[in-house]
Design a protein around this motif. Sequence first.
Motif, PDB file in Angstrom:
ATOM      1  N   GLY A 177       0.804  -1.215   0.000  1.00  0.00           N
ATOM      2  CA  GLY A 177       0.000   0.000   0.000  1.00  0.00           C
ATOM      3  C   GLY A 177       0.836   1.262   0.000  1.00  0.00           C
ATOM      4  O   GLY A 177       1.958   1.289   0.532  1.00  0.00           O
ATOM      5  N   ILE A 178       0.285   2.307  -0.609  1.00  0.00           N
ATOM      6  CA  ILE A 178       0.918   3.621  -0.649  1.00  0.00           C
ATOM      7  C   ILE A 178      -0.092   4.652  -0.150  1.00  0.00           C
ATOM      8  O   ILE A 178      -1.257   4.627  -0.536  1.00  0.00           O
ATOM      9  N   GLY A 179       0.375   5.557   0.694  1.00  0.00           N
ATOM     10  CA  GLY A 179      -0.447   6.684   1.102  1.00  0.00           C
ATOM     11  C   GLY A 179       0.210   7.969   0.648  1.00  0.00           C
ATOM     12  O   GLY A 179       1.420   8.148   0.838  1.00  0.00           O
ATOM     13  N   ILE A 180      -0.557   8.858   0.012  1.00  0.00           N
ATOM     14  CA  ILE A 180       0.024  10.134  -0.413  1.00  0.00           C
ATOM     15  C   ILE A 180      -0.650  11.279   0.334  1.00  0.00           C
ATOM     16  O   ILE A 180      -1.813  11.203   0.719  1.00  0.00           O
ATOM     17  N   ASP A 181       0.113  12.331   0.538  1.00  0.00           N
ATOM     18  CA  ASP A 181      -0.406  13.533   1.175  1.00  0.00           C
ATOM     19  C   ASP A 181       0.526  14.685   0.801  1.00  0.00           C
ATOM     20  O   ASP A 181       1.723  14.467   0.564  1.00  0.00           O
ATOM     21  N   LEU A 182      -0.023  15.886   0.755  1.00  0.00           N
ATOM     22  CA  LEU A 182       0.797  17.059   0.460  1.00  0.00           C
ATOM     23  C   LEU A 182       1.528  17.570   1.694  1.00  0.00           C
ATOM     24  O   LEU A 182       2.551  18.247   1.591  1.00  0.00           O
ATOM     25  N   SER A 183       1.008  17.248   2.882  1.00  0.00           N
ATOM     26  CA  SER A 183       1.559  17.771   4.128  1.00  0.00           C
ATOM     27  C   SER A 183       2.685  16.897   4.650  1.00  0.00           C
ATOM     28  O   SER A 183       2.481  15.730   4.994  1.00  0.00           O
ATOM     29  N   ARG A 184       3.875  17.460   4.767  1.00  0.00           N
ATOM     30  CA  ARG A 184       5.000  16.712   5.317  1.00  0.00           C
ATOM     31  C   ARG A 184       4.771  16.404   6.792  1.00  0.00           C
ATOM     32  O   ARG A 184       5.212  15.369   7.293  1.00  0.00           O
ATOM     33  N   GLU A 185       4.076  17.306   7.493  1.00  0.00           N
ATOM     34  CA  GLU A 185       3.794  17.059   8.907  1.00  0.00           C
ATOM     35  C   GLU A 185       2.892  15.842   9.076  1.00  0.00           C
ATOM     36  O   GLU A 185       3.116  14.998   9.949  1.00  0.00           O
ATOM     37  N   MET A 186       1.865  15.747   8.229  1.00  0.00           N
ATOM     38  CA  MET A 186       0.974  14.596   8.308  1.00  0.00           C
ATOM     39  C   MET A 186       1.693  13.316   7.896  1.00  0.00           C
ATOM     40  O   MET A 186       1.464  12.246   8.477  1.00  0.00           O
ATOM     41  N   LEU A 187       2.566  13.398   6.919  1.00  0.00           N
ATOM     42  CA  LEU A 187       3.321  12.219   6.507  1.00  0.00           C
ATOM     43  C   LEU A 187       4.228  11.728   7.629  1.00  0.00           C
ATOM     44  O   LEU A 187       4.424  10.519   7.804  1.00  0.00           O
ATOM     45  N   ALA A 188       4.777  12.659   8.403  1.00  0.00           N
ATOM     46  CA  ALA A 188       5.612  12.273   9.542  1.00  0.00           C
ATOM     47  C   ALA A 188       4.794  11.500  10.566  1.00  0.00           C
ATOM     48  O   ALA A 188       5.257  10.507  11.147  1.00  0.00           O
ATOM     49  N   ILE A 189       3.549  11.945  10.790  1.00  0.00           N
ATOM     50  CA  ILE A 189       2.665  11.236  11.716  1.00  0.00           C
ATOM     51  C   ILE A 189       2.354   9.845  11.180  1.00  0.00           C
ATOM     52  O   ILE A 189       2.406   8.850  11.906  1.00  0.00           O
ATOM     53  N   ALA A 190       2.033   9.761   9.895  1.00  0.00           N
ATOM     54  CA  ALA A 190       1.699   8.470   9.290  1.00  0.00           C
ATOM     55  C   ALA A 190       2.874   7.504   9.378  1.00  0.00           C
ATOM     56  O   ALA A 190       2.704   6.321   9.728  1.00  0.00           O
ATOM     57  N   ARG A 191       4.077   7.979   9.063  1.00  0.00           N
ATOM     58  CA  ARG A 191       5.258   7.113   9.155  1.00  0.00           C
ATOM     59  C   ARG A 191       5.435   6.599  10.581  1.00  0.00           C
ATOM     60  O   ARG A 191       5.742   5.433  10.806  1.00  0.00           O
ATOM     61  N   SER A 192       5.267   7.493  11.529  1.00  0.00           N
ATOM     62  CA  SER A 192       5.418   7.111  12.930  1.00  0.00           C
ATOM     63  C   SER A 192       4.411   6.031  13.309  1.00  0.00           C
ATOM     64  O   SER A 192       4.766   5.022  13.931  1.00  0.00           O
ATOM     65  N   HIS A 193       3.149   6.209  12.908  1.00  0.00           N
ATOM     66  CA  HIS A 193       2.117   5.226  13.243  1.00  0.00           C
ATOM     67  C   HIS A 193       2.403   3.876  12.607  1.00  0.00           C
ATOM     68  O   HIS A 193       2.252   2.826  13.252  1.00  0.00           O
ATOM     69  N   LEU A 194       2.817   3.878  11.342  1.00  0.00           N
ATOM     70  CA  LEU A 194       3.088   2.622  10.650  1.00  0.00           C
ATOM     71  C   LEU A 194       4.261   1.878  11.293  1.00  0.00           C
ATOM     72  O   LEU A 194       4.209   0.661  11.484  1.00  0.00           O
ATOM     73  N   GLU A 195       5.310   2.615  11.626  1.00  0.00           N
ATOM     74  CA  GLU A 195       6.470   1.976  12.229  1.00  0.00           C
ATOM     75  C   GLU A 195       6.158   1.457  13.626  1.00  0.00           C
ATOM     76  O   GLU A 195       6.595   0.374  14.011  1.00  0.00           O
ATOM     77  N   GLN A 196       5.387   2.217  14.407  1.00  0.00           N
ATOM     78  CA  GLN A 196       5.032   1.779  15.755  1.00  0.00           C
ATOM     79  C   GLN A 196       4.186   0.509  15.729  1.00  0.00           C
ATOM     80  O   GLN A 196       4.209  -0.277  16.670  1.00  0.00           O
ATOM     81  N   ASN A 197       3.456   0.313  14.629  1.00  0.00           N
ATOM     82  CA  ASN A 197       2.616  -0.879  14.495  1.00  0.00           C
ATOM     83  C   ASN A 197       3.270  -1.967  13.648  1.00  0.00           C
ATOM     84  O   ASN A 197       2.608  -2.941  13.267  1.00  0.00           O
ATOM     85  N   ASP A 198       4.574  -1.800  13.353  1.00  0.00           N
ATOM     86  CA  ASP A 198       5.340  -2.790  12.576  1.00  0.00           C
ATOM     87  C   ASP A 198       4.677  -3.119  11.245  1.00  0.00           C
ATOM     88  O   ASP A 198       4.625  -4.275  10.817  1.00  0.00           O
ATOM     89  N   ILE A 199       4.173  -2.101  10.583  1.00  0.00           N
ATOM     90  CA  ILE A 199       3.554  -2.280   9.261  1.00  0.00           C
ATOM     91  C   ILE A 199       4.571  -1.832   8.217  1.00  0.00           C
ATOM     92  O   ILE A 199       4.730  -0.640   7.947  1.00  0.00           O
TER      93      ILE A 199
END
Length: 316
Positions: A177-199
């Motif tokens: 899966g790929i998630g796109i967003d224009l906001s770098r701040e939101m992408l940082a949150i998404a990366r953090s959530h994915l890594e914390q959940n080992d996805i």
Amino acid sequence: MAITMEQLLATLKATGEETRLRILALFKNGELTVTELVSVLRQSQPRISRHLRLLCEAGLLERHREGTWIFYRLAYGSEQAKLIKSIMNFCPYDDQILQHDQERLVEVKRERDKKAAEYFEENAKNWDKIRSSYVPEKQVEDFLLEQIKGKKIDDLLDVGTGTGRMLELFSSYTKHGIGIDLSREMLAIARSHLEQNDIDHMHVRQGDMYDLALSDHSIDLVIFHQVLHFADDPLAAIKETARILRNDGCVIIVDFLPHKIEKLREEYAHRRLGFSNSEVSEWCVATDLKITKTEVMKGRELDIGIWIAHKNQKSI
């Protein structure tokens, strides 16, 4: 297609150097920037950049740009990518050098997560205000999961991924899966959530819904979850989506039905105050998609519409 002798030799040559092997070991989970790799490996940026270039040329890493930042991650889909994952299974992660790398990586990610959490806390109060006025998210999410039960989803795209919640939700049902967003701040949150959940089979990148930079017929499922009311031209976004869908691919749109709450436009930058069934139907007709299911969910102040459409007028 099987890997060629030339590709095999290039892969083995690219991995046959200590720093490059250390770099690859760091990509076991998630994405990293050059600056983060410099912090972990304690080597100069030009040296790290050179190794990254060689790994990309060998087809082992992928890169994508977010403004002035460039993110790297393990390649996906190619024969070289399959080979490197096999090689990484033999990587001696208990080696002292690699252990120290992993320890420094934890510190780098902790700082990244801290910044993401600070941004989330600053904005969460506003998001909660909006959420409280419509249907509970769990009700929407349960409905969405029910729609894809037993379906094969090799490649998923989440447009306007925000916190990455849709990627997390669909991770057990999707190969990639790929998630796109224009906001770098939101992408940082998404990366953090994915890594914390080992996805690690879902990733995010900065992208534009009107120009997805993906190949034709490369995606099975596209999700627009509470995104199109921010769009200047929703039809153009749906048209771009139709381009990348595989035959019988599916689009799921979740958004507000028409309402008159002007403060959402004034305070939260909503460009559109919801969409009617007829308007969404017109988008789909114009882009050779066929709506196969609609659902209305009543909220306290705002009602939610869910539209499921398919390419080539076939059902899922």
